[in-house]
Design an enzyme around this catalytic site. Structure first.
Site, PDB file in Angstrom:
ATOM      1  N   GLY A  59      -9.799  46.224 -15.345  1.00  0.00           N
ATOM      2  CA  GLY A  59      -9.664  45.988 -13.907  1.00  0.00           C
ATOM      3  C   GLY A  59     -10.999  46.180 -13.220  1.00  0.00           C
ATOM      4  O   GLY A  59     -11.915  46.770 -13.795  1.00  0.00           O
ATOM      5  N   HIS A 176     -13.180  44.294 -24.548  1.00  0.00           N
ATOM      6  CA  HIS A 176     -11.962  43.502 -24.350  1.00  0.00           C
ATOM      7  C   HIS A 176     -11.566  42.813 -25.665  1.00  0.00           C
ATOM      8  O   HIS A 176     -12.095  41.749 -25.976  1.00  0.00           O
ATOM      9  CB  HIS A 176     -12.186  42.438 -23.275  1.00  0.00           C
ATOM     10  CG  HIS A 176     -12.279  43.007 -21.899  1.00  0.00           C
ATOM     11  ND1 HIS A 176     -11.178  43.206 -21.105  1.00  0.00           N
ATOM     12  CD2 HIS A 176     -13.334  43.453 -21.185  1.00  0.00           C
ATOM     13  CE1 HIS A 176     -11.545  43.737 -19.953  1.00  0.00           C
ATOM     14  NE2 HIS A 176     -12.859  43.901 -19.975  1.00  0.00           N
ATOM     15  N   SER A 229       3.001  15.810 -10.937  1.00  0.00           N
ATOM     16  CA  SER A 229       1.632  15.481 -10.530  1.00  0.00           C
ATOM     17  C   SER A 229       1.003  14.464 -11.461  1.00  0.00           C
ATOM     18  O   SER A 229      -0.046  13.919 -11.171  1.00  0.00           O
ATOM     19  CB  SER A 229       0.795  16.746 -10.550  1.00  0.00           C
ATOM     20  OG  SER A 229       0.601  17.145 -11.893  1.00  0.00           O
ATOM     21  N   GLY A 230       1.613  14.242 -12.603  1.00  0.00           N
ATOM     22  CA  GLY A 230       0.985  13.359 -13.572  1.00  0.00           C
ATOM     23  C   GLY A 230       0.478  14.129 -14.766  1.00  0.00           C
ATOM     24  O   GLY A 230       0.179  13.559 -15.807  1.00  0.00           O
ATOM     25  N   GLY A 231       0.376  15.450 -14.616  1.00  0.00           N
ATOM     26  CA  GLY A 231      -0.131  16.249 -15.732  1.00  0.00           C
ATOM     27  C   GLY A 231       0.980  16.712 -16.659  1.00  0.00           C
ATOM     28  O   GLY A 231       2.169  16.472 -16.414  1.00  0.00           O
ATOM     29  N   VAL A 232       0.554  17.371 -17.737  1.00  0.00           N
ATOM     30  CA  VAL A 232       1.508  17.871 -18.722  1.00  0.00           C
ATOM     31  C   VAL A 232       2.389  18.970 -18.123  1.00  0.00           C
ATOM     32  O   VAL A 232       3.590  19.028 -18.375  1.00  0.00           O
ATOM     33  CB  VAL A 232       0.739  18.463 -19.930  1.00  0.00           C
ATOM     34  CG1 VAL A 232       1.686  18.989 -20.983  1.00  0.00           C
ATOM     35  CG2 VAL A 232      -0.182  17.434 -20.529  1.00  0.00           C
ATOM     36  N   ASP A 233       1.762  19.829 -17.299  1.00  0.00           N
ATOM     37  CA  ASP A 233       2.473  21.030 -16.836  1.00  0.00           C
ATOM     38  C   ASP A 233       3.713  20.681 -16.035  1.00  0.00           C
ATOM     39  O   ASP A 233       4.805  21.184 -16.301  1.00  0.00           O
ATOM     40  CB  ASP A 233       1.562  21.896 -15.959  1.00  0.00           C
ATOM     41  CG  ASP A 233       0.188  22.039 -16.546  1.00  0.00           C
ATOM     42  OD1 ASP A 233       0.063  21.865 -17.767  1.00  0.00           O
ATOM     43  OD2 ASP A 233      -0.755  22.319 -15.792  1.00  0.00           O
ATOM     44  N   SER A 234       3.543  19.818 -15.035  1.00  0.00           N
ATOM     45  CA  SER A 234       4.706  19.539 -14.193  1.00  0.00           C
ATOM     46  C   SER A 234       5.746  18.748 -14.986  1.00  0.00           C
ATOM     47  O   SER A 234       6.949  18.899 -14.761  1.00  0.00           O
ATOM     48  CB  SER A 234       4.300  18.807 -12.907  1.00  0.00           C
ATOM     49  OG  SER A 234       3.596  17.643 -13.202  1.00  0.00           O
ATOM     50  N   SER A 235       5.300  17.950 -15.952  1.00  0.00           N
ATOM     51  CA  SER A 235       6.264  17.197 -16.758  1.00  0.00           C
ATOM     52  C   SER A 235       7.078  18.139 -17.640  1.00  0.00           C
ATOM     53  O   SER A 235       8.297  17.992 -17.758  1.00  0.00           O
ATOM     54  CB  SER A 235       5.544  16.180 -17.652  1.00  0.00           C
ATOM     55  OG  SER A 235       4.709  15.375 -16.877  1.00  0.00           O
ATOM     56  N   LYS A 375      -2.242  26.654 -21.083  1.00  0.00           N
ATOM     57  CA  LYS A 375      -2.014  25.226 -21.328  1.00  0.00           C
ATOM     58  C   LYS A 375      -1.554  24.938 -22.759  1.00  0.00           C
ATOM     59  O   LYS A 375      -0.625  24.167 -22.972  1.00  0.00           O
ATOM     60  CB  LYS A 375      -3.314  24.476 -21.030  1.00  0.00           C
ATOM     61  CG  LYS A 375      -3.256  22.996 -21.255  1.00  0.00           C
ATOM     62  CD  LYS A 375      -2.477  22.295 -20.179  1.00  0.00           C
ATOM     63  CE  LYS A 375      -3.375  21.846 -19.077  1.00  0.00           C
ATOM     64  NZ  LYS A 375      -2.694  21.453 -17.861  1.00  0.00           N
TER      65      LYS A 375
END
Ligand code: XMP
Length: 519
Positions: A59, A176, A229-235, A375
């Site tokens: 943090g 890390h 939106s056209g991207g993979v995520d929203s699909s 992603k």
């Protein structure tokens, strides 16, 4: 299957930009975990969560500052294995009676090498080829260990790089282990969860089942609209939600006028051909381009876009008979760069349109089933849901589209020029068989005109930059090492084929210090 049937690990978040990478490393070993912000964690909440082990994240704070974050003191008496990382190490030492001091020449940022001091279970598989590369990012450092702790590894500026109290199963490291630049870090976490007795029973299939159950519990019998939106995520979000609630879902594809050439048609065809999900194609290009015309500040552009998306979604929520929920394909990296993910104290880098860009006034509640994922995990989930490979493998395309690739004033002619250059760059990448080696590639039209000579005439046109990066999760990225031949051929094509551009440059900035998009 619910998450309660799995062994659980609790990550207490002190606000590091990379806390979610800890969760990701754990998911890679099939461990179920949740991230809770330090200020929402109490001894009671830990007991009711019933973790098998606890990790204290890094943090930005300093334990030396008054009122800086702490873990509940009782945590250390619960008999649980605990691993403290960076700030988490300092919190452990401070709360268990050790000492932390500030900088004074011992700050470390970036690559460092740890040498072994003694062996212990978390170091299995470490130091087999000598010192281990790790990633450090600290100003303060531990100067005196708490009782019961011993040193197991040191780096030039961190004498207490790896420490542990084996009797209590307490471990604390200054670096890390979750980032890629600690190449053996995943093994370190695996050793920790093995020691804590995790069986590794958590998979993407289980994640899918849990996400579906959560969506059903959240929305009940209400209607949901999902912004595509056209991207993979929203699909992926749309298909997942459809699996959860069927016809309660309507998708809304908003054509902002800021899409790539052909993007809108491809997405609509993919949905119409493969899925039986009601889909509204909202052509709102006049609205978006009108409001953005002449805007040049990056955050203002993002805020305008966020607000317009919501206006459009609210309009369609009414048109489908009163949807109470808006679904989005928001991913973890969108969240962490925009706001603090879990309410912890991390810093805003940019307002992603679907997170920090949302207006305060919004009548709908959000459904965001991918909010914890990266992603590549979303791509795995997409495959699990049966999305075509050609679609799952598409490069990311941001919701604000070409607007954030036009630094300075947005004008329609500039967006048109940009669109034409962009399609040539992508065509070149495909022709040379490089599409799948690259995370994302696009053109940025620069707010500068330069003088050129074409034929026997003087030109005074825009310069553009090509951007192509490799990345695993969008959190860090490297520029793609095109050959000079490729770059030369692409520049020539863009200058010859796109009226309005007479100079092409290649952006060779990694992330960090740059970001992938220019705005
Ligand atoms: P940056 O520029 O933050 O981008 O390094 C990381 C990834 O996120 C995408 N990106 C966005 N995606 N809405 C989105 O849906 C946004 O507002 C947004 N901003 C950046 C970017 O294209 C890259 O893949």
């Amino acid at each position: 299957m619910t998450e309660n049937s799995h062994d659980r690990l609790l990550i207490i978040d002190f606000g590091s930009q990379v806390t979610q990478l800890i969760a990701r490393r754990l998911r890679e070993s099939n461990i179920y975990c949740e991230i809770h912000p330090y200020n929402a964690v109490t001894a009671d909440s830990i007991r009711s969560f019933a973790p098998k082990a606890v990790i204290l994240s890094g943090g930005p704070a300093s334990v030396l500052t008054e009122n800086s974050p702490r873990a509940p003191q009782e945590l250390f008496d619960m008999g649980l294995p605990i691993l403290g990382v960076c700030y988490g190490q300092q919190v452990m030492m401070e709360q268990l009676g050790g000492k932390v001091e500030s900088g004074q020449g011992t700050a470390e940022f970036g690559r460092a090498y740890v040498a072994p001091k003694a062996d212990m279970p978390l170091l299995e598989g470490w130091f087999t080829d000598g010192d281990e590369q790790v990633w450090m990012s600290h100003g303060d450092h531990v100067s005196e260990l708490a009782d019961g702790f011993k040193v197991y590894g040191t780096s030039p500026n961190a004498p207490f790089a790896i420490t542990a109290d084996l009797r209590r199963n307490f471990f604390a490291v200054q670096f890390h282990p979750e980032v890629h630049h600690t190449p053996n870090g995943a093994r370190f976490y695996k050793n920790f969860t093995d020691l804590a007795g995790f069986t590794g029973d958590w998979t993407m299939d289980a994640y899918k089942d849990q996400a579906i159950a959560k969506i059903r519990a959240q929305v009940g019998t209400e209607k949901v609209i999902c912004g595509l939106s056209g991207g993979v995520d929203s699909s992926v979000a749309a298909v997942l939600i459809h699996e959860a609630i069927g016809d309660q879902l309507t998708c809304v594809f908003v054509d902002t006028g800021l899409m790539r050439e052909g993007e809108a048609d491809e997405v609509i065809a993919m949905f119409r051909d493969n899925y039986n999900i009601p889909l509204i194609h909202a052509d709102e290009s006049e609205l978006f381009l009108g409001e953005l015309d002449g805007q040049s500040d990056p955050e203002t552009k993002r805020k305008i876009i966020g607000k317009l998306f919501i206006d459009v979604f609210e309009k369609h929520a009414k048109s489908v008979g009163g949807a109470k929920f808006l679904a989005q394909g928001t991913l973890y990296p969108d969240v962490i760069e925009s706001v603090s993910f879990s309410g912890g104290p991390s810093v805003t880098i940019k307002s992603h349109h679907n997170v920090g860009g949302l207006p305060e006034r919004m009548d709908m509640q959000l459904v965001e089933p991918l909010r914890e994922l990266f992603k590549d995990e979303v791509r795995d989930l997409g495959r699990e849901l049966g999305l075509p490979d050609s679609f799952v493998g598409r490069h990311p395309f941001p919701g604000p589209g070409l607007a954030i690739r036009c630094p300075g004033e947005i004008t329609r002619p500039k967006i048109d020029i940009l669109r034409k250059a962009d399609v040539i760059f992508l065509d070149q990448i495909r022709k040379h068989g490089l599409y799948n080696d690259i995370w994302q590639a696009f053109v940025v039209i620069l707010p500068v005109r330069t003088v050129g000579v074409m034929g026997d005439n003087r030109t005074y046109d825009f310069a553009c930059a090509l951007r192509a990066v490799t990345s695993v999760d969008g959190m860090t990225a490297d520029y793609y090492p095109f050959t000079h031949e490729f770059l030369g051929e692409t520049a020539t094509r863009i200058i010859n084929e796109v009226e309005g551009i007479n100079r092409v440059t290649y952006d060779i900035t990694s992330k960090p210090p740059g970001t992938i998009e220019w705005e």
